[in-house]
Motif scaffolding. Structure first.
Motif, mmCIF file in Angstrom:
data_model
loop_
_atom_site.group_PDB
_atom_site.id
_atom_site.type_symbol
_atom_site.label_atom_id
_atom_site.label_comp_id
_atom_site.label_asym_id
_atom_site.label_seq_id
_atom_site.Cartn_x
_atom_site.Cartn_y
_atom_site.Cartn_z
ATOM 1 N N PHE A 121 1.661 -4.882 14.964
ATOM 2 C CA PHE A 121 2.992 -4.534 14.488
ATOM 3 C C PHE A 121 2.935 -4.054 13.042
ATOM 4 O O PHE A 121 3.578 -3.071 12.682
ATOM 5 C CB PHE A 121 3.985 -5.694 14.609
ATOM 6 C CG PHE A 121 5.325 -5.314 14.041
ATOM 7 C CD1 PHE A 121 6.168 -4.469 14.733
ATOM 8 C CD2 PHE A 121 5.704 -5.751 12.779
ATOM 9 C CE1 PHE A 121 7.387 -4.065 14.196
ATOM 10 C CE2 PHE A 121 6.921 -5.364 12.231
ATOM 11 C CZ PHE A 121 7.761 -4.521 12.937
ATOM 12 N N GLN A 122 2.158 -4.747 12.214
ATOM 13 C CA GLN A 122 2.055 -4.361 10.808
ATOM 14 C C GLN A 122 1.501 -2.947 10.666
ATOM 15 O O GLN A 122 1.971 -2.169 9.835
ATOM 16 C CB GLN A 122 1.184 -5.347 10.037
ATOM 17 C CG GLN A 122 1.135 -5.046 8.559
ATOM 18 C CD GLN A 122 0.339 -6.082 7.783
ATOM 19 O OE1 GLN A 122 -0.091 -7.100 8.318
ATOM 20 N NE2 GLN A 122 0.157 -5.820 6.507
ATOM 21 N N THR A 123 0.532 -2.589 11.481
ATOM 22 C CA THR A 123 -0.017 -1.232 11.451
ATOM 23 C C THR A 123 1.053 -0.218 11.815
ATOM 24 O O THR A 123 1.194 0.817 11.152
ATOM 25 C CB THR A 123 -1.226 -1.117 12.400
ATOM 26 O OG1 THR A 123 -2.230 -2.029 11.959
ATOM 27 C CG2 THR A 123 -1.770 0.292 12.434
ATOM 28 N N PHE A 124 1.826 -0.510 12.870
ATOM 29 C CA PHE A 124 2.930 0.372 13.248
ATOM 30 C C PHE A 124 3.928 0.497 12.099
ATOM 31 O O PHE A 124 4.360 1.592 11.733
ATOM 32 C CB PHE A 124 3.634 -0.146 14.511
ATOM 33 C CG PHE A 124 5.008 0.430 14.706
ATOM 34 C CD1 PHE A 124 5.170 1.754 15.089
ATOM 35 C CD2 PHE A 124 6.136 -0.336 14.483
ATOM 36 C CE1 PHE A 124 6.443 2.303 15.247
ATOM 37 C CE2 PHE A 124 7.407 0.202 14.640
ATOM 38 C CZ PHE A 124 7.555 1.524 15.023
ATOM 39 N N LEU A 125 4.289 -0.636 11.510
ATOM 40 C CA LEU A 125 5.277 -0.658 10.433
ATOM 41 C C LEU A 125 4.829 0.195 9.250
ATOM 42 O O LEU A 125 5.582 1.050 8.774
ATOM 43 C CB LEU A 125 5.511 -2.105 9.981
ATOM 44 C CG LEU A 125 6.476 -2.316 8.811
ATOM 45 C CD1 LEU A 125 7.887 -1.905 9.198
ATOM 46 C CD2 LEU A 125 6.440 -3.770 8.364
ATOM 47 N N THR A 126 3.596 -0.002 8.804
ATOM 48 C CA THR A 126 3.138 0.673 7.584
ATOM 49 C C THR A 126 2.691 2.111 7.807
ATOM 50 O O THR A 126 2.834 2.944 6.911
ATOM 51 C CB THR A 126 2.004 -0.119 6.914
ATOM 52 O OG1 THR A 126 0.931 -0.285 7.838
ATOM 53 C CG2 THR A 126 2.497 -1.478 6.441
ATOM 54 N N SER A 127 2.171 2.416 8.986
ATOM 55 C CA SER A 127 1.651 3.772 9.188
ATOM 56 C C SER A 127 2.616 4.706 9.908
ATOM 57 O O SER A 127 2.432 5.921 9.853
ATOM 58 C CB SER A 127 0.323 3.718 9.953
ATOM 59 O OG SER A 127 0.543 3.278 11.283
ATOM 60 N N GLN A 128 3.629 4.159 10.576
ATOM 61 C CA GLN A 128 4.551 5.033 11.306
ATOM 62 C C GLN A 128 6.003 4.867 10.866
ATOM 63 O O GLN A 128 6.636 5.841 10.452
ATOM 64 C CB GLN A 128 4.416 4.782 12.811
ATOM 65 C CG GLN A 128 3.049 5.178 13.350
ATOM 66 C CD GLN A 128 2.955 4.958 14.837
ATOM 67 O OE1 GLN A 128 3.765 5.482 15.590
ATOM 68 N NE2 GLN A 128 1.969 4.175 15.249
ATOM 69 N N LEU A 129 6.519 3.645 10.947
ATOM 70 C CA LEU A 129 7.944 3.466 10.664
ATOM 71 C C LEU A 129 8.271 3.708 9.189
ATOM 72 O O LEU A 129 9.151 4.515 8.867
ATOM 73 C CB LEU A 129 8.389 2.063 11.100
ATOM 74 C CG LEU A 129 9.882 1.749 10.933
ATOM 75 C CD1 LEU A 129 10.759 2.782 11.630
ATOM 76 C CD2 LEU A 129 10.174 0.358 11.458
ATOM 77 N N LEU A 130 7.569 3.044 8.297
ATOM 78 C CA LEU A 130 7.875 3.193 6.870
ATOM 79 C C LEU A 130 7.585 4.592 6.334
ATOM 80 O O LEU A 130 8.209 5.018 5.358
ATOM 81 C CB LEU A 130 7.090 2.161 6.055
ATOM 82 C CG LEU A 130 7.608 0.724 6.147
ATOM 83 C CD1 LEU A 130 6.614 -0.238 5.516
ATOM 84 C CD2 LEU A 130 8.976 0.594 5.491
#
Length: 166
Positions: A121-130
């Motif tokens: 989830f953190q990877t998704f958050l930092t590399s895609q969503l944010l």
């Protein structure tokens, strides 16, 4: 077709299918008190009218290894319709995002996300969503446990409301 234009049998069909979408047409007809052929015609009409959008199995995310569920509250820099639509399109492309709802108030969108672990989830958050265009802020809340997860609508509330209007 609005809920008030549906007759009691149509509403009963919807309530029964919402509770158990796997039952046979014969069983459904028996539960709503009509024979099978008109029941099937009614179901097809309800599908064509958009009252029934699909039939799905309810899978257990944790049993499948998705241990993390997170709600992400997203604030956009611009709320122009084209920007809202572009963000919604990106959400539809992200597999970890299972639900996306536009809100009124301080938060523009709330996303329900699942992931096998916090690192994913953190990877998704930092590399895609944010890093997504127009995203101004993201606040996340990790789900500890769920107390209720009911699909659809409460048909008993609908029936009581219709009785009061009559």
């Amino acid at each position: 077709m609005s809920a008030t234009r549906l007759d009691p049998i149509d509403r009963k069909i919807l309530a029964e299918l919402q509770a158990d979408g796997r039952m046979t047409n014969v069983e459904l007809a028996k539960r709503v008190g009509i024979s099978a052929p008109p029941c099937l015609r009614r179901v097809r009409t309800l599908e064509e009218a958009g009252y029934i959008r699909g039939y799905h199995a309810e899978v257990d995310a944790r049993e499948l290894g998705f241990e993390v569920q997170v709600f992400a509250m997203v604030g956009l820099q611009s709320q122009a319709e084209s920007d809202l639509s572009a963000f919604e399109a990106r959400c539809r492309d992200w597999p970890l995002v299972r639900e996306c709802h536009m809100l009124n108030g301080e938060v523009d969108f709330i996303l329900k996300c699942v992931a096998p672990d916090l690192s994913t989830f953190q990877t998704f958050l930092t590399s895609q969503l944010l890093t997504s265009p127009n995203v101004g802020s993201v606040k996340t809340s990790l789900v500890i446990r769920g107390a209720k997860d009911e699909p659809g609508v409460p048909f008993d509330v609908l029936e009581n409301r219709l009785k009061q209007q009559a």
